[in-house]
Design an enzyme around this catalytic site. Structure first.
Site, PDB file in Angstrom:
ATOM      1  N   ASP A  26      -7.891  85.108 -49.072  1.00  0.00           N
ATOM      2  CA  ASP A  26      -9.275  85.535 -49.289  1.00  0.00           C
ATOM      3  C   ASP A  26      -9.330  86.861 -50.042  1.00  0.00           C
ATOM      4  OD1 ASP A  26     -12.022  85.411 -49.102  1.00  0.00           O
ATOM      5  OD2 ASP A  26     -12.100  86.254 -47.087  1.00  0.00           O
ATOM      6  N   HIS A  43      -8.836  85.269 -59.485  1.00  0.00           N
ATOM      7  CA  HIS A  43      -8.156  84.027 -59.108  1.00  0.00           C
ATOM      8  C   HIS A  43      -6.784  83.935 -59.776  1.00  0.00           C
ATOM      9  CE1 HIS A  43     -11.566  82.696 -56.886  1.00  0.00           C
ATOM     10  NE2 HIS A  43     -12.340  82.482 -57.940  1.00  0.00           N
ATOM     11  N   LEU A 137      11.874  75.147 -47.792  1.00  0.00           N
ATOM     12  CA  LEU A 137      10.506  75.432 -47.357  1.00  0.00           C
ATOM     13  C   LEU A 137       9.586  74.260 -47.669  1.00  0.00           C
ATOM     14  CD1 LEU A 137       8.246  77.582 -46.525  1.00  0.00           C
ATOM     15  CD2 LEU A 137       8.078  78.034 -48.989  1.00  0.00           C
TER      16      LEU A 137
END
Length: 252
Positions: A26, A43, A137
């Protein structure tokens, strides 16, 4: 960081490095506004933060990293911003997928796909198929995702299975229910991090976060990286995890 492990009841273990970290990324827009930049630039900076975080997560031994990349509610944002976010997704997959695959990262996407543009739908499938057998991962990308929608879809799936006779209604328990969730093969998050200082989880992994530890950090997502991740983990290590019982399970 050395991962010390302590036994949990039943023979399983918990480590000072959480197995599964979920992140609500956020603050891109506010980061840009502070600098007099367009939101799109925030962004783009957020994508760089994601790259740093994925690398760091793999290096320190996190097994699952779930990122809230685009919620089902984000479609209500201005069309220009949505288009820019879609372009960033396309660019990220096309540019980064080869590196993720080379580093042994497995990509899994959760969320609705039935209303996505065909090229985005194909890119998501490509990312999953290419990396399916990787053992490093697992990067879980929550895209077009909302937890209430996920729970509703799971409920409908169970109802259909019961109606067809595939499942006995009396046999449905939490374990059975979880097999109908998008995260069926993923352990619940140990730690959820939200950046920007906001202290809510915004319809993210509502079922899965029943016993998750939350860490809210004041920095905006574009400023996130290894140091912030380690700081959240250090806080996680101080928590006592009781899972509803009397015996505390600590991370250190």
């Amino acid at each position: 960081m050395e991962a010390n492990a302590t036994a949990k009841p039943g023979g399983s273990q918990t480590s000072d490095v959480p197995e599964h970290v979920a992140i609500i990324m956020d603050g891109n827009g506010r980061w840009a506004a502070q600098r007099g930049l367009p939101r799109a630039q925030g962004h783009r900076a957020g994508v760089e933060a994601l790259r740093r975080t994925v690398r760091a997560a793999g290096e320190i031994g996190i097994r699952y990293l779930t990122i809230y990349s685009f919620s089902s509610e984000n479609w209500s944002r201005p069309q220009s911003e949505v288009l820019d976010l879609m372009a960033l997704l396309r660019r990220f997959i096309r540019k980064d997928l080869a590196e993720l695959h080379h580093n042994g990262v497995r990509v899994k996407v959760i969320g609705r796909r039935d209303d996505l543009e065909s090229d985005i739908h194909s890119l998501l499938i490509e990312a999953e198929e290419l990396t399916r057998d990787n053992q490093g991962l697992t990067l879980v990308v929550a895209f077009n995702y909302g937890a209430r929608d996920e729970i509703l879809r799971a409920t409908r799936g169970i109802a259909e299975a019961v109606a067809s006779g595939a499942i006995d209604l009396a046999a449905i328990d939490e374990t059975q229910f979880e097999t109908f969730l998008d995260t069926a093969d993923i352990p619940d998050p140990d730690l959820l991090i939200r950046t920007s200082g906001e202290q809510r989880i915004s319809n993210f992994l509502l079922w899965q976060c029943a016993y998750t530890e939350f860490v809210f950090q004041p920095l905006f997502w574009p400023d996130f990286g290894r140091e912030a991740l380690m700081s959240a983990i250090e806080e996680y290590r101080t928590r006592e995890r009781r899972f509803g019982g009397l015996v505390a399970h600590t991370g250190s």
